[in-house]
Write a protein that holds these residues in place. Sequence first.
Motif: not given
Length: 99
Positions: A50-69
């Motif tokens: 397929e094309s990159e313009d036709n993804p089967y999954r897309s997700t927005t990812l939020e990052l945060s820190v907790s201690g050393e993780n």
Amino acid sequence: MIEDFKVKLIGSYSNQEQAFNNPTLWAHIHIKFEELPDGMLYSKSWYAIESEDNPYRSTTLELSVSGENVIMTPYNNLTNMKDCEIVFEYVNNSWIGIN
């Protein structure tokens, strides 16, 4: 810490070796991670046929820190619902994730 994580994650990936070694079990896919203007990440996955313009999954990812993780909270782009968080720990020069 988050910037180090982003630098190591952002980019394009493929499972070509896995798919070519066992095509009856694995489709050849591509995955791309990119940073959005607000600092969140966006990932999309698509089949190689397929094309990159036709993804089967897309997700927005939020990052945060907790201690050393680093905590990655994915949001389904179809439903805008939060999915299962992934906790990343830096071990032996690699980020290892567990959900």
